[in-house]
Design an enzyme around this catalytic site. Structure first.
Site, short mmCIF file in Angstrom:
data_model
loop_
_atom_site.label_atom_id
_atom_site.label_comp_id
_atom_site.label_asym_id
_atom_site.label_seq_id
_atom_site.Cartn_x
_atom_site.Cartn_y
_atom_site.Cartn_z
N HIS A 219 0.83 -1.20 0.00
CA HIS A 219 0.00 0.00 0.00
C HIS A 219 0.87 1.25 0.00
O HIS A 219 0.37 2.35 0.23
CB HIS A 219 -0.91 0.04 1.23
CG HIS A 219 -1.75 -1.17 1.39
ND1 HIS A 219 -1.51 -2.13 2.35
CD2 HIS A 219 -2.84 -1.58 0.70
CE1 HIS A 219 -2.41 -3.08 2.23
NE2 HIS A 219 -3.23 -2.78 1.26
N ASP A 392 -1.99 5.44 3.05
CA ASP A 392 -3.44 5.37 2.87
C ASP A 392 -3.92 6.67 2.26
O ASP A 392 -4.56 7.48 2.90
CB ASP A 392 -4.12 5.10 4.22
CG ASP A 392 -5.61 4.82 4.05
OD1 ASP A 392 -6.28 4.66 5.06
OD2 ASP A 392 -6.09 4.79 2.90
N GLY A 393 -3.61 6.90 0.98
CA GLY A 393 -3.96 8.14 0.33
C GLY A 393 -5.43 8.31 0.09
O GLY A 393 -5.88 9.39 -0.28
N GLY A 396 -9.18 10.10 3.25
CA GLY A 396 -10.19 11.15 3.23
C GLY A 396 -11.41 10.73 2.44
O GLY A 396 -12.55 10.88 2.90
N GLY A 398 -12.36 7.75 1.72
CA GLY A 398 -13.02 6.64 2.40
C GLY A 398 -13.89 7.11 3.55
O GLY A 398 -15.00 6.61 3.75
#
Length: 401
Positions: A219, A392-393, A396, A398
């Site tokens: 990731h 974890d780009g 937001g 999500g």
């Protein structure tokens, strides 16, 4: 860069729609869930093997559903865990009466959501077990092996569990075999360049063109060290040396091998690297059984690769060799079609019961949720920025979704 998409927010759903249309002979959608299951549903009296995680890793996870491998795969948004509700619906859809094994990489969101789904299914009388995959040696030291991430070694654990379930092993045995496969599996990966989400102009992370990241996760999690670019021979030595340093206690000299591309590394490059890897393993007295070179657990368009070794014994060797027939992985003669479950499956509610709009409590809850929604929408860019360094780009987006 990801070039082919419509609305980025719909990427996962459209991917699953296309996959099912192309490979309907293998799989079908799970009603009401972002998941696919083996065509015809679970086999009566056989353990169901449910795998899953975020999208962006194809063939993992949806491409590994079929005979000899997974019964179903639950898929979240890109690099994002599927929700507990999606996992629960999938468990109920594949309940054959023999129980289910859930297996996935050891990531916080997956642990929380699949864990909640397991608890809910258990409360309704379904026997469900979980085996976390923890093969990434770069993510934690040996004394904290249980904290490690799951990367390309996911595949060997899924393959062992799926083959055991296919031949009719009971749930206790399928769980034992999956844990055994995980305990004997080690992976080390490298990255040469980052990956880009659909609709984004910039990659999630970057690597100096003259350098490479060793130990980077699927990731975009930071690697353990950055080094100058290595030749194929030097890279092979780094990967093999790292894995052999963690050879399991009591392991023999036969291994299953996966040389895995992360999305943008050409097969020809992988074969160049494989030739040097094989030479080094042979010098250490190791024998390869059914090696796999290609893409099994990717990371969108990331440039990189990983090497996985699973130390085999007679039991695991038989399961590694067993036939499998899925959209993305086939071994041996295709297994014959099986009859679908005849018994009626347990009903899963499509949605929650309606709430009386005149209920004062309901009005308070609605107002609170609307306030939270508006605040998260406003702060979406900042939420994404805060967690980009953790890989974890889409955090937001999500949260807003």
């Amino acid at each position: 860069m990801t070039h082919v998409f419509n609305a980025p927010a719909d990427f996962k759903e459209q991917f699953l729609t296309g996959l099912t249309a192309a490979y309907g002979r293998y799989l079908e959608r799970v009603p009401g869930a972002s998941a696919v299951m083996r065509r015809g549903g679970p086999r009566p009296g056989r353990v169901s093997v449910v795998i899953g995680g975020g999208s962006g890793h194809y063939p993992a996870f949806a491409g590994l559903v079929g005979a000899g491998l997974a019964t179903a795969a639950v898929v979240g948004d890109i690099f994002t865990s599927p929700s507990a509700e999606q996992a629960y619906r999938t468990l109920r859809a594949v309940d054959s009466g023999a129980g289910a094994l859930i297996s996935y990489g050891n990531y916080g969101g997956d642990v929380m959501h699949f864990g909640l789904a397991e608890l809910r299914a258990r409360s309704e009388g379904m026997d469900v077990r979980t085996v976390l995959v923890t093969d990434d040696i770069a993510s934690a030291p040996p004394e904290r092996a249980a904290d490690r991430r799951g990367i390309a070694g996911d595949f060997t654990v899924f393959k062992a569990a799926g083959a055991a379930a296919e031949r009719g092993d009971p749930l206790d045995e399928v769980e034992r075999i999956a844990r055994k496969a995980n305990d004997r599996t080690r992976t080390l990966g490298v990255a040469f360049a980052g990956c880009t989400f659909p609709g984004r102009d910039e990659p999630l992370f970057t690597v100096d063109p003259a350098r490479m990241e060793i130990g980077l996760g699927i990731h975009g999690e930071p690697g353990v060290r950055t080094v100058d670019r290595l030749s194929a021979r030097e890279l092979a030595a780094a990967l093999v040396e790292g894995l052999l340093a963690e050879r399991p206690d009591g392991a023999g000299d036969e291994v299953a091998l996966i040389l895995n591309g992360l999305g943008a590394t050409k097969y020809e490059e992988l074969f160049v690297l494989y030739a040097d890897v094989v030479r080094l393993l042979a010098a250490e007295g190791l024998r390869l059984r059914g090696p796999e070179v290609g893409e099994l657990v990717t990371s969108l368009d990331m440039a990189g690769c990983s090497l996985t070794l699973t130390w085999l014994d007679g039991e695991l060797a038989e399961l590694w060799d067993a036939p499998a027939d899925t959209p993305a992985f086939r071994r041996g003669a295709p297994l014959p079609d099986v009859a679908p479950v005849v018994a009626e499956r347990a009903a899963v509610p499509e949605q929650a019961a309606a709430v009386d709009d005149a209920d004062p409590g309901a009005l308070i809850v609605r107002a609170a949720l609307a306030c939270a929604r508006d605040r998260v929408q406003r702060d979406e860019p900042e939420l994404a920025r805060l967690v980009e360094t953790a890989g974890d780009g889409e955090h937001g987006a999500g949260m807003v979704r």
